[in-house]
Write a protein that holds these residues in place. Structure first.
Motif, short mmCIF file in Angstrom:
data_model
loop_
_atom_site.label_atom_id
_atom_site.label_comp_id
_atom_site.label_asym_id
_atom_site.label_seq_id
_atom_site.Cartn_x
_atom_site.Cartn_y
_atom_site.Cartn_z
N LEU A 217 0.82 -1.21 0.00
CA LEU A 217 0.00 0.00 0.00
C LEU A 217 0.85 1.26 0.00
CD1 LEU A 217 -2.79 -1.08 2.52
CD2 LEU A 217 -3.01 -0.82 0.04
N ARG A 218 2.08 1.16 0.49
CA ARG A 218 2.97 2.32 0.52
C ARG A 218 3.92 2.35 -0.68
NH1 ARG A 218 4.19 4.53 6.18
NH2 ARG A 218 2.20 4.27 7.20
N GLY A 219 3.74 1.42 -1.62
CA GLY A 219 4.59 1.39 -2.80
C GLY A 219 6.04 1.04 -2.50
N GLN A 249 -1.78 -14.00 -6.54
CA GLN A 249 -1.15 -13.06 -7.45
C GLN A 249 -2.17 -12.45 -8.41
OE1 GLN A 249 1.68 -14.77 -10.20
NE2 GLN A 249 2.90 -12.90 -10.27
N LYS A 250 -3.08 -13.29 -8.91
CA LYS A 250 -4.11 -12.82 -9.84
C LYS A 250 -5.03 -11.81 -9.15
CE LYS A 250 -7.67 -14.58 -13.00
NZ LYS A 250 -8.36 -15.81 -13.50
N TYR A 251 -5.39 -12.11 -7.90
CA TYR A 251 -6.24 -11.19 -7.12
C TYR A 251 -5.56 -9.84 -6.93
CZ TYR A 251 -7.65 -9.02 -2.69
OH TYR A 251 -7.99 -8.11 -1.72
N LEU A 252 -4.30 -9.85 -6.53
CA LEU A 252 -3.57 -8.60 -6.27
C LEU A 252 -3.37 -7.80 -7.57
CD1 LEU A 252 -0.91 -9.90 -3.73
CD2 LEU A 252 -2.92 -8.51 -3.23
N GLN A 253 -3.14 -8.52 -8.66
CA GLN A 253 -2.97 -7.86 -9.96
C GLN A 253 -4.26 -7.17 -10.38
OE1 GLN A 253 0.01 -8.34 -12.27
NE2 GLN A 253 -0.93 -6.54 -13.15
N LYS A 254 -5.39 -7.87 -10.18
CA LYS A 254 -6.68 -7.33 -10.60
C LYS A 254 -7.13 -6.17 -9.72
CE LYS A 254 -11.55 -8.61 -11.13
NZ LYS A 254 -12.56 -9.71 -10.96
N GLU A 255 -7.02 -6.33 -8.38
CA GLU A 255 -7.55 -5.34 -7.45
C GLU A 255 -6.61 -4.18 -7.19
OE1 GLU A 255 -10.62 -5.35 -6.25
OE2 GLU A 255 -11.07 -7.21 -7.34
N TYR A 256 -5.30 -4.41 -7.26
CA TYR A 256 -4.34 -3.36 -6.87
C TYR A 256 -3.27 -3.10 -7.92
CZ TYR A 256 -6.49 -4.17 -2.33
OH TYR A 256 -7.39 -4.29 -1.31
N ASN A 257 -3.38 -3.81 -9.05
CA ASN A 257 -2.40 -3.64 -10.13
C ASN A 257 -0.96 -3.86 -9.61
OD1 ASN A 257 -1.69 -3.18 -12.82
ND2 ASN A 257 -1.30 -0.99 -12.43
N VAL A 258 -0.81 -4.88 -8.78
CA VAL A 258 0.49 -5.20 -8.17
C VAL A 258 1.00 -6.51 -8.74
CG1 VAL A 258 1.64 -5.91 -6.04
CG2 VAL A 258 0.11 -3.94 -6.04
#
Length: 282
Positions: A217-219, A249-258
């Motif tokens: 969240l803090r980049g 990983q798929k969830y984080l990519q979709k929800e947070y573009n991480v």
């Protein structure tokens, strides 16, 4: 300044000019005093503001059983941490850290040395807090003559991390909680099991997950994508955990573009394998 409540001979509760409760410390500050008496200001060594009546009451109970020195040491560590970490710590750390330091010193004197299974992870993922915790061990030794083992640095670092807060603390904490819950649900559904929330493997996983969410969240996630032999090894060794990690990983990519690094993927695979393997073995 008048005494509002006496904790012990060295610590009192008073009130600031802005009607804020403050804990005032100093050797002999409350000796032969009672509530309502004037505070001898020349004896004041340290003060800190208490915003919660609950915290003040718990501190009162704690101070019945511990030496004043342990509160002093804890307070000095908190001041050091706030300076080194450039942040304000939640006031509950005065309770949790003081209690822990007292317990650690008592155990050491009794010859009870407890290994901290999170030491490696704390050193890896809580680098700033761990650096302060190592300085805290030096300070404890300087003030008490006791050198606590390095394992205690991990415990101190976790107390400091849990007490960190800033202007966006509540919003950030809520988002962190959402991420942690979502990932835990993904793992639960993937394996079709519920976790023992008291197990060390579960707590290791949550500790890693919370700090991952905090840095995300803090980049502050690393973007190093060099060859990683550990990642290749663990994904082949634990295929089920690797498959589950891909869902995370798929969830984080979709929800947070991480995009998770191979380092993070490795650690997630290891943690997910540990926590799921324990439950399946039950």
């Amino acid at each position: 300044m008048r005494i509002k409540k006496i904790f012990n001979n060295n610590v009192i509760l008073s009130e600031s000019e802005h009607n804020q409760e403050i804990v005032v410390m100093g050797r002999g500050l409350a000796f032969q005093k009672k509530a309502g008496d004037e505070v001898e200001e020349e004896k004041i060594e340290k003060t800190f503001v208490i915003h919660s009546e609950s915290t003040a009451n718990k501190l009162s109970e704690l101070l019945k059983d511990i030496p004043f020195l342990h509160l002093e040491v804890s307070n000095d560590i908190i001041e050091l941490a706030q300076e080194k970490l450039s942040c304000q710590l939640n006031e509950t750390v005065y309770l949790s850290l003081t209690d822990h330091i007292h317990f650690a010193l008592t155990r050491f004197k009794e010859g009870l040395i407890i290994k901290n299974p999170l030491l490696w992870e704390v050193k890896k993922f809580y680098k700033d807090e761990h650096a302060v915790a190592l300085l805290a061990l030096d300070l404890i030794e300087e003030r008490t003559g006791i050198r606590l083992p390095e394992d205690e640095s991990a415990s101190i670092a976790l107390h400091l991390f849990n007490a960190r807060q800033d202007s966006s603390g509540m919003e950030e904490t809520m988002e962190m909680t959402n991420i942690v819950n979502s990932v835990v649900n993904i793992v639960n559904y993937h394996y079709g099991i519920s976790f023992d929330e008291e197990s060390i493997n579960y707590n290791r996983f949550i500790t890693h997950l919370r700090y991952f969410a905090y840095r995300m969240l803090r980049g502050e996630l690393e973007h190093d994508e060099e060859e990683n032999s550990l990642y290749e090894q663990v994904k082949n060794q634990y295929p089920a955990a690797d498959e589950c990690t891909k869902k995370v990983q798929k969830y984080l990519q979709k929800e947070y573009n991480v995009k998770m690094t191979k380092d993070e993927l490795s650690y997630f695979i290891i943690h997910i394998h540990r926590v799921s393997n324990r439950e399946k073995n039950k």
